[in-house]
Design an enzyme around this catalytic site. Structure first.
Site, mmCIF file in Angstrom:
data_model
loop_
_atom_site.group_PDB
_atom_site.id
_atom_site.type_symbol
_atom_site.label_atom_id
_atom_site.label_comp_id
_atom_site.label_asym_id
_atom_site.label_seq_id
_atom_site.Cartn_x
_atom_site.Cartn_y
_atom_site.Cartn_z
ATOM 1 C CG ASP A 6 -0.273 0.088 2.543
ATOM 2 O OD1 ASP A 6 0.801 -0.525 2.703
ATOM 3 O OD2 ASP A 6 -0.804 0.776 3.448
ATOM 4 C CD GLU B 214 4.140 0.871 7.131
ATOM 5 O OE1 GLU B 214 4.910 1.118 8.065
ATOM 6 O OE2 GLU B 214 3.778 1.741 6.315
HETATM 7 N N1 BES Z 1 8.668 3.299 5.405
HETATM 8 C C1 BES Z 1 8.021 3.982 6.467
HETATM 9 C C2 BES Z 1 8.739 3.872 7.792
HETATM 10 C C3 BES Z 1 9.984 4.688 7.933
HETATM 11 C C4 BES Z 1 10.090 5.953 7.422
HETATM 12 C C5 BES Z 1 11.007 4.166 8.654
HETATM 13 C C6 BES Z 1 11.252 6.682 7.599
HETATM 14 C C7 BES Z 1 12.145 4.891 8.845
HETATM 15 C C8 BES Z 1 12.261 6.157 8.300
HETATM 16 C C9 BES Z 1 6.630 3.430 6.650
HETATM 17 O O1 BES Z 1 6.002 3.072 5.468
HETATM 18 C C10 BES Z 1 5.782 4.498 7.280
HETATM 19 O O2 BES Z 1 5.656 5.565 6.763
HETATM 20 N N2 BES Z 1 5.207 4.198 8.418
HETATM 21 C C11 BES Z 1 4.287 5.050 9.080
HETATM 22 C C12 BES Z 1 3.643 4.215 10.135
HETATM 23 C C13 BES Z 1 2.397 4.787 10.697
HETATM 24 C C14 BES Z 1 1.340 5.042 9.654
HETATM 25 C C15 BES Z 1 1.863 3.855 11.762
HETATM 26 C C16 BES Z 1 4.998 6.248 9.700
HETATM 27 O O3 BES Z 1 6.136 6.151 10.175
HETATM 28 O O4 BES Z 1 4.400 7.333 9.677
HETATM 29 ZN ZN ZN Z 2 6.991 2.107 4.163
#
Ligand code: BES
Ligand code: ZN
Length: 465
Positions: free
Chosen positions: A97, A162
């Site tokens: 997604d 996710e």
């Molecule tokens: N790929 C990211 C996580 C991420 C971003 C890890 C930058 C390290 C550095 C992931 O897809 C993401 O954006 N996760 C969300 C999770 C939330 C919706 C629970 C986030 O971090 O905002």
């Molecule tokens: Zn991600």
């Protein structure tokens, strides 16, 4: 298999990857064309189509038992290859997604028509996370096509929620605990430290996300006839938000820091050794001046300290011109990034209690909890992380640095708690790749080196006892 044979077979796999470089980009473009935006109900069909495309790609790569496992939300795509007797098992996790594309006017090319410019592919999901998922799919395909086998047992799970908090994934993992048994989780969903500085991430922040709705009156009011006699929810919201953080950047919610594990001097010293150019960082994001909690460096603030952020605000008249009105409602979306050992539900409770205490009686307050994810941190002296270090060196020609990240991948803590698994977070995005923003992109050199590093990772892990 002797080391020499497997070295030779890895060389063949790498030749295959080099020969197929352009085809991979064309296929990735197809993947990126599917607007699998999990946050928007209008895109439900696209999310379903993307799950199908993902499953077909796993089958084409040669994985077995490929299926879409239904959940109360979007399906989890599963595939495996389990014929490396005696070798460890990798559980690979990623997500198909993507985030919404607003503001769409700021995209230089349409977000779902992947466009290559100067060695980078631009599209929503290019870095986060389709490009990085596809890198592993192509590494698997290359190993199976060229050698007829994988050097390691592999289970792949790709989720479709996710970006909206992985609501149903914990249930999925608990329901399939035995099927998901493995030795290590591998995830490529993080940026590397910097261009030319590959990294392994050993810590992620957690998150707790809430929406605040304030209502002052049943309808908007004439600000001349009523101004002065009623509370203005927009103004009350500003006053409430002002109670959440002090001028030194510290969160003022009572109890907020109770469970924060302090950064150790040793870790602070390690952060300080990293090649971080603060001026370049500031210039690249276009900030007149960096701001954050007093007493901490930028990397410490990003990786080792919790924050309170306003993600969105809405109230009153925001069109062209002037309108004399007292808005009936005001809304804010807020989130707190958390560090070990904060608990997202406990922090949300503390936040809500503080909010209700500081809100005046003149507005009705509603709080909705959107999602929550636990922070994660692991020791990086284990054999899987060492194996990943060697694989990254093979793919990128440089030993990786170890870093933490400010973002969240809620499932990583679940893997640790429910399945007892260590995780290796090896990402090939770049910090300036505009994840969640207009003009998201992925460097195609890193994509290509990442395919080689992934293939090398399977071999390195497969060679462990
Ligand atoms: N790929 C990211 C996580 C991420 C971003 C890890 C930058 C390290 C550095 C992931 O897809 C993401 O954006 N996760 C969300 C999770 C939330 C919706 C629970 C986030 O971090 O905002
Ligand atoms: Zn991600």
């Amino acid at each position: 298999m002797s080391d020499r044979t497997s070295d030779a077979s890895l060389d063949r796999v790498i030749d295959f990857v080099n020969a197929n470089r352009d085809r991979y980009v064309e296929e990735l473009k197809e993947y990126l064309a599917i607007p699998s935006i999990s946050a928007l109900p209008d895109h439900a069909e696209d999310v379903a189509r993307c799950a199908e495309w993902t499953a077909a790609a796993l089958s084409r790569a040669g994985l077995e038992n490929v299926r879409q496992v239904e959940t109360p939300g979007n399906p989890v795509v599963y595939g495996d290859w389990l014929h490396a007797d005696g070798a460890p098992t990798i559980l690979f996790y990623g997500h198909y997604d993507v985030q919404p594309v607003d503001p769409v006017d700021l995209w230089e090319s349409p977000p779902f028509e992947a466009t290559v410019r100067q060695g980078e592919i631009y599209a929503r999901g290019a870095a986060d996370d389709k490009g990085q998922v596809f890198m592993h799919v192509k590494a698997i395909e290359a190993c199976l096509t060229e050698t007829g086998r994988l050097p390691v047992n592999l289970k792949v799970i790709l989720e479709g929620e996710e970006e909206v908090g992985s609501k149903h994934l914990e249930g999925f993992i608990r329901d399939h605990e035995a099927d998901l048994a493995a030795d290590v989780v591998v995830i490529s969903d993080t940026p590397m430290f910097d261009r030319g500085v590959p990294s392994i991430c050993y810590g992620l922040r957690g998150i707790t996300y809430c929406q605040i709705d304030l209502r002052g009156t049943t309808t908007d009011l004439h600000s001349g006839s009523f101004g002065g006699a009623v509370a203005n929810p927009a103004f009350v919201l500003a006053q409430i938000l002002n109670q959440m953080k002090d001028r030194s950047g510290r969160v003022r919610i009572p109890g907020f820091y109770d469970d924060v594990r302090p950064l150790t001097d040793a870790e602070r010293a390690e952060f300080a050794k990293l090649p971080f150019d603060e001026r370049r960082y500031r210039r690249e994001i276009g900030a007149p001046k960096l701001a954050g909690e007093t007493g901490y460096t930028t990397l410490e603030r990003l990786w080792g300290r919790p924050t309170f952020e306003v993600n969105g605000l809405l109230s009153g008249f925001t069109g062209d011109g002037a309108k004399t009105v007292i808005p009936a409602v005001a809304m804010a979306k807020v989130s707190m990034r958390l560090v070990p050992d904060q608990d997202p539900v406990k922090v949300a409770d503390l936040f809500e209690a503080h909010l209700r205490k500081v809100a005046p009686k003149s507005v009705a307050v509603e709080v909705q909890r959107m999602h929550a994810g636990r922070p994660w941190m692991t020791a990086f002296d284990n054999r899987f992380v060492q194996a990943a270090g060697r694989a990254i060196e093979r793919g990128f020609g440089r030993t990786p640095v170890f870093n933490r990240e400010g973002g969240s991948i809620p499932v990583v803590a679940t893997f640790q708690e429910v399945l007892g698994l260590p995780a290796v977070l090896f990402g090939v995005g770049l910090p300036d790749e505009n994840a969640h923003a207009p003009n998201e992109k992925l460097d195609l050199g890193n994509f290509h080196h990442g395919i080689i590093a992934s293939a090398a990772l399977y071999r390195e892990v497969g060679a462990l006892d």
